[in-house]
Design a protein around this motif. Structure first.
Motif, PDB file in Angstrom:
ATOM      1  N   ILE A  56       0.858  -1.175   0.000  1.00  0.00           N
ATOM      2  CA  ILE A  56       0.000   0.000   0.000  1.00  0.00           C
ATOM      3  C   ILE A  56       0.900   1.232   0.000  1.00  0.00           C
ATOM      4  N   ILE A  57       0.673   2.133  -0.937  1.00  0.00           N
ATOM      5  CA  ILE A  57       1.454   3.366  -1.057  1.00  0.00           C
ATOM      6  C   ILE A  57       0.498   4.544  -0.934  1.00  0.00           C
ATOM      7  N   ILE A  58       0.805   5.454  -0.016  1.00  0.00           N
ATOM      8  CA  ILE A  58      -0.023   6.643   0.199  1.00  0.00           C
ATOM      9  C   ILE A  58       0.878   7.861   0.100  1.00  0.00           C
ATOM     10  N   LYS A  59       0.480   8.829  -0.722  1.00  0.00           N
ATOM     11  CA  LYS A  59       1.314  10.001  -0.995  1.00  0.00           C
ATOM     12  C   LYS A  59       0.652  11.263  -0.445  1.00  0.00           C
ATOM     13  N   LYS A  60       1.462  12.071   0.225  1.00  0.00           N
ATOM     14  CA  LYS A  60       0.979  13.325   0.814  1.00  0.00           C
ATOM     15  C   LYS A  60       1.868  14.470   0.347  1.00  0.00           C
ATOM     16  N   LEU A 141       5.117   3.803   2.462  1.00  0.00           N
ATOM     17  CA  LEU A 141       5.166   2.507   1.789  1.00  0.00           C
ATOM     18  C   LEU A 141       4.946   1.433   2.846  1.00  0.00           C
ATOM     19  N   PHE A 142       3.780   0.785   2.790  1.00  0.00           N
ATOM     20  CA  PHE A 142       3.446  -0.279   3.732  1.00  0.00           C
ATOM     21  C   PHE A 142       3.557  -1.613   2.980  1.00  0.00           C
ATOM     22  N   THR A 143       4.599  -2.353   3.257  1.00  0.00           N
ATOM     23  CA  THR A 143       4.878  -3.570   2.497  1.00  0.00           C
ATOM     24  C   THR A 143       4.140  -4.779   3.069  1.00  0.00           C
ATOM     25  N   SER A 144       3.976  -5.768   2.217  1.00  0.00           N
ATOM     26  CA  SER A 144       3.250  -6.989   2.582  1.00  0.00           C
ATOM     27  C   SER A 144       4.214  -8.129   2.892  1.00  0.00           C
ATOM     28  N   ASP A 145       3.776  -9.008   3.760  1.00  0.00           N
ATOM     29  CA  ASP A 145       4.423 -10.317   3.962  1.00  0.00           C
ATOM     30  C   ASP A 145       5.930 -10.208   4.205  1.00  0.00           C
ATOM     31  N   GLU A 146       6.345  -9.265   5.035  1.00  0.00           N
ATOM     32  CA  GLU A 146       7.776  -9.123   5.313  1.00  0.00           C
ATOM     33  C   GLU A 146       8.309 -10.305   6.099  1.00  0.00           C
ATOM     34  N   GLU A 147       7.506 -10.799   7.037  1.00  0.00           N
ATOM     35  CA  GLU A 147       8.024 -11.761   8.001  1.00  0.00           C
ATOM     36  C   GLU A 147       8.247 -13.155   7.426  1.00  0.00           C
ATOM     37  N   THR A 148       7.527 -13.546   6.396  1.00  0.00           N
ATOM     38  CA  THR A 148       7.666 -14.912   5.890  1.00  0.00           C
ATOM     39  C   THR A 148       8.243 -15.000   4.489  1.00  0.00           C
ATOM     40  N   PRO A 158       9.834  -0.427  -9.847  1.00  0.00           N
ATOM     41  CA  PRO A 158      10.452   0.897  -9.982  1.00  0.00           C
ATOM     42  C   PRO A 158       9.468   1.891 -10.581  1.00  0.00           C
ATOM     43  N   GLY A 159       9.698   3.164 -10.272  1.00  0.00           N
ATOM     44  CA  GLY A 159       8.898   4.221 -10.881  1.00  0.00           C
ATOM     45  C   GLY A 159       7.604   4.550 -10.165  1.00  0.00           C
ATOM     46  N   VAL A 160       7.233   3.798  -9.148  1.00  0.00           N
ATOM     47  CA  VAL A 160       5.980   4.049  -8.432  1.00  0.00           C
ATOM     48  C   VAL A 160       6.167   5.126  -7.377  1.00  0.00           C
ATOM     49  N   LEU A 161       7.330   5.121  -6.745  1.00  0.00           N
ATOM     50  CA  LEU A 161       7.629   6.065  -5.667  1.00  0.00           C
ATOM     51  C   LEU A 161       8.538   7.175  -6.182  1.00  0.00           C
ATOM     52  N   VAL A 441      15.828  -1.840  -5.913  1.00  0.00           N
ATOM     53  CA  VAL A 441      14.823  -1.333  -6.857  1.00  0.00           C
ATOM     54  C   VAL A 441      14.974   0.164  -7.060  1.00  0.00           C
ATOM     55  N   TYR A 442      15.330   0.870  -5.986  1.00  0.00           N
ATOM     56  CA  TYR A 442      15.513   2.322  -6.039  1.00  0.00           C
ATOM     57  C   TYR A 442      16.941   2.637  -5.565  1.00  0.00           C
ATOM     58  N   PRO A 443      17.934   2.405  -6.419  1.00  0.00           N
ATOM     59  CA  PRO A 443      19.337   2.504  -5.989  1.00  0.00           C
ATOM     60  C   PRO A 443      19.775   3.916  -5.607  1.00  0.00           C
ATOM     61  N   HIS A 444      19.008   4.934  -5.976  1.00  0.00           N
ATOM     62  CA  HIS A 444      19.384   6.302  -5.618  1.00  0.00           C
ATOM     63  C   HIS A 444      18.964   6.673  -4.202  1.00  0.00           C
TER      64      HIS A 444
END
Length: 487
Positions: A56-60, A141-148, A158-161, A441-444
């Motif tokens: 989930i990506i939320i932009k302000k 940026l709220f990522t999914s399934d980090e733990e498993t 790339p390019g979304v954020l 993914v975002y090396p910069h």
């Protein structure tokens, strides 16, 4: 109990964290929390995206006068580790987390708390909600399934954020800034289970290895806690050799990234050896308690009668399984030369489970040195291949190499010093933060990780120190005010 947290400060974080505790969100079961976060962003009138892997990506937008600042991505993961004590009734897919204040700490009633990474998520939510904070362009940026499996980090496109700086809010010691982390590999190991009829003249027992602390297999591996699988198989090797013990089934540990706290086995013993085997079990319990007295004061190892199973493992398979588990490297393998006190390489023999068709073993190995990680993976693969198992090495993720010249590191050091009168410690972590994958993914991106003080994540003892949440929040707010101007 649970609503006690609504009276804590800062309310901006605790109210959001309470909301998170009410939504079941174990790894791989994140539909409800993802839907909640989408609605949260849309209700704020902010651009909200759910990508193909559940991120989930939320932009302000920036607040007035801050439009020229570098963009900041605040990142945390939505899922939590579902661990509970065996005597706790809780369904992680249906039940909310029951929290309570215990002195200086917030903890949960017999389950994991979800502060890992609910605290980071709640802080990012508070920034998105705010109407009075000063900040440049921010994205959550709220990522999914980090733990498993780090599914969200692996699947981020790339390019979304648009941001330039990543604030990973998933560290667990307030007053410390993390600039590097270990990479990892999963070793998934399978034996074909071969069964034979239970020998006549035997008595069945369920062996119970319980009471261990467990914990995060990266953060707490350095503490030298007992691994319930290794301890159980240590006894099984002795009892099989000396008393003719046969294994019907085994069920040890639960998650690849949690040090196993409990392990069980249904076994049979010839009637003539029952008393001697029971006495030996008591002796082994005393040995384990003596060896681990400082770190496992509540360890218990006992047998209880059970129904005689129809089948047991064939003898040669049982011997190969026992020998392989016994020989498998576990715990800290090497400490870092570059950063004293930091674990470089480790392995967690996390899961041993059998059914009628297979015996499955899972280990998670970590290292900040890629060559050492690969070497350990081949070592483990060799042990189990020699024992006749199929070994699959998968889910490899990279480490995050420290950049001591990082501009955001210098900014946050200065902000912390001005606010609290001291320079925060700079550290790397022996755990799998998502920064390595996200940075690929975002090396910069200029990246850093920080958070409030959390203890015993991935275990039912998980707790967060209440006063550090206020400091974490104040530090976040001041950092956002001081983000450099974009060049």
């Amino acid at each position: 109990m649970s609503k006690e947290i609504l009276s804590l400060e800062p309310k901006a974080i605790w109210e959001n964290f309470y909301a998170l505790t009410q939504i079941p969100r174990p790894s791989k079961h994140e539909d409800a929390i993802q839907a909640f976060m989408v609605k949260f962003g849309e209700d704020l009138g902010l651009e909200t995206i759910k990508d193909a892997v559940g991120n989930i990506i939320i932009k302000k937008p920036a607040t007035p006068g801050m439009e020229d600042r570098m963009g900041v991505v605040m990142q945390g993961h939505l899922d939590m580790v579902p661990q509970k004590n065996s005597d706790t009734e809780h369904d992680f897919e249906k039940d909310p987390i029951e929290t309570y204040v215990d002195g200086e700490w917030l903890t949960a009633n017999g389950t994991t708390l979800g502060a890992d990474n609910g605290m980071g998520v709640a802080a990012a939510m508070a920034v998105l909600q705010s109407t009075d904070l000063v900040h440049g362009p921010v994205e959550a940026l709220f990522t999914s399934d980090e733990e498993t499996g780090m599914t969200g980090a692996f699947g981020l496109q790339p390019g979304v954020l648009d941001g330039d700086i990543l604030l990973n809010m998933d560290s667990e010691d307030e007053g410390e800034l993390y600039v590097g982390c270990a990479g990892g590999i999963d070793a998934n190991i399978t034996f074909k289970n071969k069964l034979t009829e239970t020998p006549k003249g035997t008595v069945a027992f369920k062996l119970n290895m319980k009471g261990l602390k467990g914990g995060h297999s990266g953060m707490e591996i350095i503490l030298g806690r007992g691994n319930s699988n290794k301890l159980l198989f240590r006894f099984l090797k002795h009892a099989a050799k000396n008393f003719g013990l046969r294994i019907a089934s085994v069920d040890g540990g639960s998650l690849r990234n949690a040090i196993p706290r409990e392990s069980f086995a249904v076994v049979v013993v010839p009637e003539k050896h029952v008393d001697a085997c029971a006495a030996s079990l008591k002796e082994f319990e005393a040995i384990f308690k003596a060896e681990l007295s400082a770190v496992e004061p509540d360890l218990t190892f006992f047998a209880e009668p059970c129904d005689l199973p129809k089948n047991v493992m064939k003898g040669k398979l049982q011997n190969r399984l026992i020998d392989a588990i016994y020989a498998c490297p576990n715990g800290v393998i090497r400490m870092s030369d570059a950063m004293p006190g930091l674990v470089e390489t480790s392995n967690n023999l996390a899961r041993v489970y059998s059914d009628d068709k297979k015996i499955m073993i899972q280990t998670l190995l970590r290292s900040s040195v890629n060559s050492a990680k690969e070497d350990l993976a081949e070592m483990i693969s060799s042990v189990f291949t020699l024992a006749g198992a199929k070994v699959v090495l998968e889910g490899e993720y990279p480490g995050w190499k420290p950049n001591m010249d990082s501009p955001i590191l210098k900014t946050m050091q200065n902000v912390y010093n001005e606010k609290y009168g001291k320079i925060p410690e700079i550290k790397a972590i022996h755990a799998g933060l998502e920064c390595g994958l996200l940075g690929a993914v975002y090396p910069h991106w200029d990246m850093i990780s920080f958070g409030p003080t959390i203890r015993f994540p991935h275990s039912p003892d998980e707790k967060v120190k209440i006063d550090t949440v206020q400091k974490f929040w104040d530090f976040t707010v001041e950092t956002l005010k001081n983000i450099p101007v974009k060049k």
